[in-house]
Design a protein around this motif. Structure first.
Motif, mmCIF file in Angstrom:
data_model
loop_
_atom_site.group_PDB
_atom_site.id
_atom_site.type_symbol
_atom_site.label_atom_id
_atom_site.label_comp_id
_atom_site.label_asym_id
_atom_site.label_seq_id
_atom_site.Cartn_x
_atom_site.Cartn_y
_atom_site.Cartn_z
ATOM 1 N N GLN A 165 -3.212 11.666 4.413
ATOM 2 C CA GLN A 165 -3.296 11.414 2.976
ATOM 3 C C GLN A 165 -2.722 10.044 2.635
ATOM 4 O OE1 GLN A 165 -1.224 14.235 0.522
ATOM 5 N NE2 GLN A 165 -1.575 13.090 -1.333
ATOM 6 N N GLY A 166 -3.504 9.248 1.915
ATOM 7 C CA GLY A 166 -3.054 7.944 1.463
ATOM 8 C C GLY A 166 -3.187 6.836 2.486
ATOM 9 N N TRP A 167 -3.809 7.095 3.641
ATOM 10 C CA TRP A 167 -3.951 6.079 4.698
ATOM 11 C C TRP A 167 -4.632 4.823 4.193
ATOM 12 C CZ3 TRP A 167 -8.523 3.894 5.941
ATOM 13 C CH2 TRP A 167 -9.669 4.548 5.489
ATOM 14 N N TRP A 168 -5.515 4.987 3.234
ATOM 15 C CA TRP A 168 -6.314 3.870 2.722
ATOM 16 C C TRP A 168 -5.446 2.829 2.014
ATOM 17 C CZ3 TRP A 168 -5.559 3.508 -2.423
ATOM 18 C CH2 TRP A 168 -5.100 4.652 -3.070
ATOM 19 N N TYR A 169 -4.339 3.261 1.429
ATOM 20 C CA TYR A 169 -3.493 2.318 0.688
ATOM 21 C C TYR A 169 -2.919 1.219 1.593
ATOM 22 C CZ TYR A 169 0.427 0.368 -1.843
ATOM 23 O OH TYR A 169 1.317 -0.513 -2.397
ATOM 24 N N PRO A 170 -2.212 1.547 2.695
ATOM 25 C CA PRO A 170 -1.729 0.458 3.547
ATOM 26 C C PRO A 170 -2.859 -0.308 4.222
ATOM 27 C CG PRO A 170 -1.214 2.573 4.544
ATOM 28 C CD PRO A 170 -1.745 2.851 3.167
ATOM 29 N N ALA A 171 -3.997 0.345 4.465
ATOM 30 C CA ALA A 171 -5.130 -0.352 5.085
ATOM 31 C C ALA A 171 -5.664 -1.439 4.147
ATOM 32 C CB ALA A 171 -6.231 0.641 5.449
ATOM 33 N N ILE A 172 -5.883 -1.087 2.889
ATOM 34 C CA ILE A 172 -6.390 -2.063 1.919
ATOM 35 C C ILE A 172 -5.346 -3.134 1.643
ATOM 36 C CG2 ILE A 172 -7.097 -2.368 -0.499
ATOM 37 C CD1 ILE A 172 -8.454 0.429 -0.255
ATOM 38 N N LEU A 173 -4.095 -2.721 1.438
ATOM 39 C CA LEU A 173 -3.032 -3.687 1.152
ATOM 40 C C LEU A 173 -2.853 -4.659 2.318
ATOM 41 C CD1 LEU A 173 -0.820 -4.732 -0.712
ATOM 42 C CD2 LEU A 173 0.694 -2.966 0.223
ATOM 43 N N SER A 174 -2.878 -4.163 3.542
ATOM 44 C CA SER A 174 -2.747 -5.037 4.713
ATOM 45 C C SER A 174 -3.888 -6.040 4.785
ATOM 46 C CB SER A 174 -2.729 -4.208 6.003
ATOM 47 O OG SER A 174 -1.582 -3.427 6.071
ATOM 48 N N ALA A 175 -5.110 -5.577 4.546
ATOM 49 C CA ALA A 175 -6.266 -6.480 4.587
ATOM 50 C C ALA A 175 -6.140 -7.576 3.535
ATOM 51 C CB ALA A 175 -7.556 -5.687 4.391
ATOM 52 N N VAL A 176 -5.756 -7.197 2.323
ATOM 53 C CA VAL A 176 -5.596 -8.171 1.243
ATOM 54 C C VAL A 176 -4.490 -9.171 1.576
ATOM 55 C CG1 VAL A 176 -4.884 -8.452 -1.179
ATOM 56 C CG2 VAL A 176 -6.560 -6.694 -0.565
ATOM 57 N N LEU A 177 -3.338 -8.677 2.023
ATOM 58 C CA LEU A 177 -2.223 -9.567 2.326
ATOM 59 C C LEU A 177 -2.532 -10.489 3.513
ATOM 60 C CD1 LEU A 177 0.829 -7.197 1.788
ATOM 61 C CD2 LEU A 177 0.073 -9.075 0.322
ATOM 62 N N LEU A 178 -3.223 -9.982 4.531
ATOM 63 C CA LEU A 178 -3.614 -10.840 5.649
ATOM 64 C C LEU A 178 -4.562 -11.953 5.187
ATOM 65 C CD1 LEU A 178 -4.019 -8.251 8.533
ATOM 66 C CD2 LEU A 178 -2.426 -10.179 8.493
ATOM 67 N N LEU A 179 -5.490 -11.606 4.310
ATOM 68 C CA LEU A 179 -6.397 -12.628 3.766
ATOM 69 C C LEU A 179 -5.625 -13.676 2.978
ATOM 70 C CD1 LEU A 179 -9.441 -10.437 2.659
ATOM 71 C CD2 LEU A 179 -9.394 -12.159 4.497
ATOM 72 N N VAL A 180 -4.649 -13.233 2.200
ATOM 73 C CA VAL A 180 -3.822 -14.180 1.444
ATOM 74 C C VAL A 180 -3.096 -15.110 2.415
ATOM 75 C CG1 VAL A 180 -1.799 -14.421 -0.064
ATOM 76 C CG2 VAL A 180 -3.557 -12.719 -0.597
ATOM 77 N N VAL A 181 -2.487 -14.554 3.458
ATOM 78 C CA VAL A 181 -1.751 -15.376 4.426
ATOM 79 C C VAL A 181 -2.681 -16.388 5.097
ATOM 80 C CG1 VAL A 181 -0.557 -15.328 6.667
ATOM 81 C CG2 VAL A 181 0.104 -13.728 4.859
ATOM 82 N N PHE A 182 -3.863 -15.969 5.500
ATOM 83 C CA PHE A 182 -4.773 -16.873 6.193
ATOM 84 C C PHE A 182 -5.331 -17.966 5.290
ATOM 85 C CE2 PHE A 182 -5.263 -13.355 9.346
ATOM 86 C CZ PHE A 182 -4.791 -14.066 10.434
ATOM 87 N N PHE A 183 -5.615 -17.619 4.037
ATOM 88 C CA PHE A 183 -6.308 -18.575 3.173
ATOM 89 C C PHE A 183 -5.439 -19.260 2.128
ATOM 90 C CE2 PHE A 183 -9.743 -15.802 4.718
ATOM 91 C CZ PHE A 183 -10.502 -16.776 5.355
ATOM 92 N N MET A 184 -4.174 -18.879 1.987
ATOM 93 C CA MET A 184 -3.318 -19.543 1.003
ATOM 94 C C MET A 184 -3.086 -20.993 1.438
ATOM 95 S SD MET A 184 0.438 -17.939 1.770
ATOM 96 C CE MET A 184 1.215 -18.166 3.371
#
Length: 156
Positions: free
Chosen positions: A10-29
């Motif tokens: 239950q709730g696995w999708w939350y860290p998956a989506i948050l991790s993807a978003v934060l990784l994209l921010v780190v790579f493209f900031m």
């Protein structure tokens, strides 16, 4: 040897989506104040520290459960190894000494909100988000700026 169970709790999708978003921010900031070398070192150090704290303090004293308390897997990898490291890198990239307390307060609040959401989606159980406030404060106010200075010392 026990194999990790990557069952989607239950709730696995939350860290998956948050991790993807934060990784994209780190790579493209835009890298304003931190280099790729400093990102690499910070990512590894923070991930290691969070895993060690979980294994030596949180797990033995059974402070909280993530998903199924008898299984570990994808949510733990993301919540311990990816999300705190990404937040630390983003913080150091934005951090300015003259606006230190603005950034500290902002990132403590963001971290608390993200942790509170982990509880609200049902992934983290038996946890009071306020317990993390001192840890977030020390990390953002003192440890991360010190770590960046330490990494940079003796550089030509």
């Amino acid at each position: 040897m026990k194999q990790p169970d990557f069952a989607l709790t239950q709730g696995w999708w939350y860290p998956a989506i948050l991790s993807a978003v934060l990784l994209l921010v780190v790579f493209f900031m835009p890298k304003k104040r931190i280099s790729w070398k400093e990102i690499y070192i910070t990512f590894g150090i923070i991930g290691y520290i969070v895993w060690m704290v979980d294994m030596t303090i949180a797990a033995p004293f059974d402070f909280f459960d993530i998903g199924d308390p008898k299984k570990e897997g994808l949510p733990e990898i993301l919540l311990y190894g990816i999300i705190p490291s990404c937040l630390s890198v983003i913080y150091l990239n934005l951090y300015k000494e003259k606006k230190k307390w603005f950034w500290v307060i902002l990132f403590v609040l963001v971290s608390l909100i993200l942790e509170w959401l982990t509880v609200k989606v049902g992934l983290m159980k038996r946890w009071n988000t306020w317990w993390s406030t001192p840890v977030h404060f020390v990390a953002y106010a003192f440890f991360l700026p010190w770590q960046l200075k330490f990494i940079r010392r003796n550089q030509n």
